[in-house]
Motif scaffolding. Structure first.
Motif, short mmCIF file in Angstrom:
data_model
loop_
_atom_site.label_atom_id
_atom_site.label_comp_id
_atom_site.label_asym_id
_atom_site.label_seq_id
_atom_site.Cartn_x
_atom_site.Cartn_y
_atom_site.Cartn_z
N SER A 34 -13.50 4.83 -3.86
CA SER A 34 -13.82 4.91 -2.45
C SER A 34 -12.70 4.31 -1.61
O SER A 34 -12.31 4.86 -0.57
CB SER A 34 -15.13 4.19 -2.16
N GLY A 35 -12.14 3.20 -2.07
CA GLY A 35 -11.05 2.56 -1.35
C GLY A 35 -9.83 3.45 -1.25
O GLY A 35 -9.19 3.53 -0.18
N TYR A 36 -9.49 4.12 -2.34
CA TYR A 36 -8.34 5.03 -2.31
C TYR A 36 -8.57 6.18 -1.33
O TYR A 36 -7.68 6.54 -0.56
CB TYR A 36 -8.07 5.58 -3.71
N ARG A 37 -9.75 6.75 -1.37
CA ARG A 37 -10.04 7.89 -0.48
C ARG A 37 -10.06 7.45 0.99
O ARG A 37 -9.56 8.17 1.87
CB ARG A 37 -11.36 8.54 -0.87
N ARG A 38 -10.62 6.29 1.25
CA ARG A 38 -10.67 5.82 2.63
C ARG A 38 -9.27 5.50 3.16
O ARG A 38 -8.94 5.81 4.30
CB ARG A 38 -11.61 4.61 2.74
N LEU A 39 -8.45 4.90 2.32
CA LEU A 39 -7.09 4.60 2.76
C LEU A 39 -6.29 5.88 2.99
O LEU A 39 -5.49 5.96 3.93
CB LEU A 39 -6.37 3.71 1.74
N ALA A 40 -6.53 6.89 2.17
CA ALA A 40 -5.85 8.18 2.35
C ALA A 40 -6.23 8.80 3.69
O ALA A 40 -5.40 9.40 4.37
CB ALA A 40 -6.20 9.13 1.21
N ALA A 41 -7.50 8.65 4.08
CA ALA A 41 -7.96 9.19 5.37
C ALA A 41 -7.41 8.38 6.54
O ALA A 41 -7.08 8.93 7.59
CB ALA A 41 -9.48 9.21 5.41
N MET A 42 -7.29 7.08 6.34
CA MET A 42 -6.78 6.21 7.39
C MET A 42 -5.28 6.37 7.60
O MET A 42 -4.79 6.22 8.72
CB MET A 42 -7.09 4.74 7.04
N GLU A 43 -4.56 6.65 6.52
CA GLU A 43 -3.10 6.74 6.58
C GLU A 43 -2.65 8.05 5.93
O GLU A 43 -2.28 8.08 4.76
CB GLU A 43 -2.47 5.54 5.87
N PRO A 44 -2.72 9.17 6.68
CA PRO A 44 -2.43 10.49 6.10
C PRO A 44 -0.94 10.79 5.96
O PRO A 44 -0.49 11.90 6.25
CB PRO A 44 -3.10 11.43 7.10
N HIS A 45 -0.18 9.79 5.53
CA HIS A 45 1.26 10.02 5.29
C HIS A 45 1.41 11.05 4.18
O HIS A 45 0.77 10.93 3.13
CB HIS A 45 1.93 8.70 4.91
N PRO A 46 2.27 12.07 4.36
CA PRO A 46 2.37 13.15 3.37
C PRO A 46 2.86 12.72 1.99
O PRO A 46 2.71 13.46 1.02
CB PRO A 46 3.36 14.13 4.02
N ALA A 47 3.44 11.52 1.89
CA ALA A 47 3.86 11.02 0.58
C ALA A 47 2.89 9.99 0.02
O ALA A 47 3.02 9.59 -1.14
CB ALA A 47 5.27 10.42 0.66
#
Length: 266
Positions: free
Chosen positions: A146-159
């Motif tokens: 959940s933490g990984y997915r939430r951080l991905a949504a918060m910081e949608p940097h392409p890399a």
């Protein structure tokens, strides 16, 4: 549906990140707060080898499926740390095993005694300890994914976002194994249900607690799970944990987060 451990072992692989443009971080770097969270995640993933060490002195290592899973799980978690270390490296931040080993050494007797305590507890309790291990792992992996997915949504940097989603996908397979094993073992043993509920409610903490400084644990959990959306996600995870046999009504994550003042305003 039964978890196919043989298929899992055959398909276990290094998380892919070679196709991601890490050089883009040099012109489009991550914010400092995000980097702090990535560093925390990296160190937690690299710490997995210590967790595995503790498990190898308990009854868990005598179960064929569990030991096979733990071997593959340890490799995948190491590769997660390796990938996150590459992201940090692109920002000039070094996270290496030697550095983490020094950190673990600073824990002194606490770190050295952990395997002994696990061994004594595991061998006194017997095979019911495996139920605790599987349930504990399920809680850790659910919150990590959940933490990984939430951080991905918060910081949608392409890399960054694609890497975090790939790591979360592998964590989801880990969740499936832990949940399958925990459900089976808790269903079979009233003793396991009582023991698991007691140990989780008394000793479980957010992923990284115990290994990382408490102020960092609180900062990372607040950064990822704060606000009404974060509380909703935490309660959803608690519902999934409470669905396991003998754990009904247990609000594990929300209790821990509230102890750290994360939802004082909610």
């Amino acid at each position: 549906m039964a978890f196919d451990i043989d298929q899992f072992a055959k398909t276990s692989e290094r998380v892919a990140w070679g196709d991601l443009d890490l050089e883009s971080f040099r012109t489009d770097p991550l914010p400092a707060d995000t980097l702090a969270v990535v560093k925390y995640m990296c160190e937690v993933e690299y710490h997995t080898v210590c967790y595995l060490r503790d498990m190898l002195v308990t009854p868990s290592h005598n179960d064929g499926e569990v030991s096979t899973f733990m071997t593959m799980w340890n490799r995948e978690e190491y590769w997660h740390g390796e990938a996150l270390a590459a992201v940090l490296g692109a920002h000039g931040i070094s996270v290496e095993f030697d550095q983490l080993k020094a950190n673990r050494m600073r824990l002194g007797w606490k770190d050295r005694l952990d395997p002994v305590k696990q061994s004594v507890l595991g061998n006194i309790v017997g095979k019911d300890f495996v139920a605790v291990h599987m349930t504990w792992g399920m809680c850790n992996e659910r919150s990590a994914a959940s933490g990984y997915r939430r951080l991905a949504a918060m910081e949608p940097h392409p890399a960054l976002a694609p890497l975090l989603k790939r790591i979360a996908a592998q964590e989801t397979r880990h969740i499936a194994f832990y949940t399958t094993q925990a459900t089976k073992r808790l269903e079979e043993s009233p003793k396991a249900r009582k023991l698991t509920r007691f140990l989780l409610s008394k000793f479980w903490g957010p992923v990284g607690s115990g290994a990382m400084p408490e102020h960092e644990v609180a900062h990372v959990m607040r950064y990822i799970f704060s606000g009404e959306d974060g509380l909703h996600e935490v309660r959803k995870m608690d519902d999934q944990i409470a669905n396991l046999p003998g754990l009904d009504g247990l609000r594990l994550l929300e209790t821990q987060f509230r102890r750290r003042g994360i939802y004082d305003d909610l």
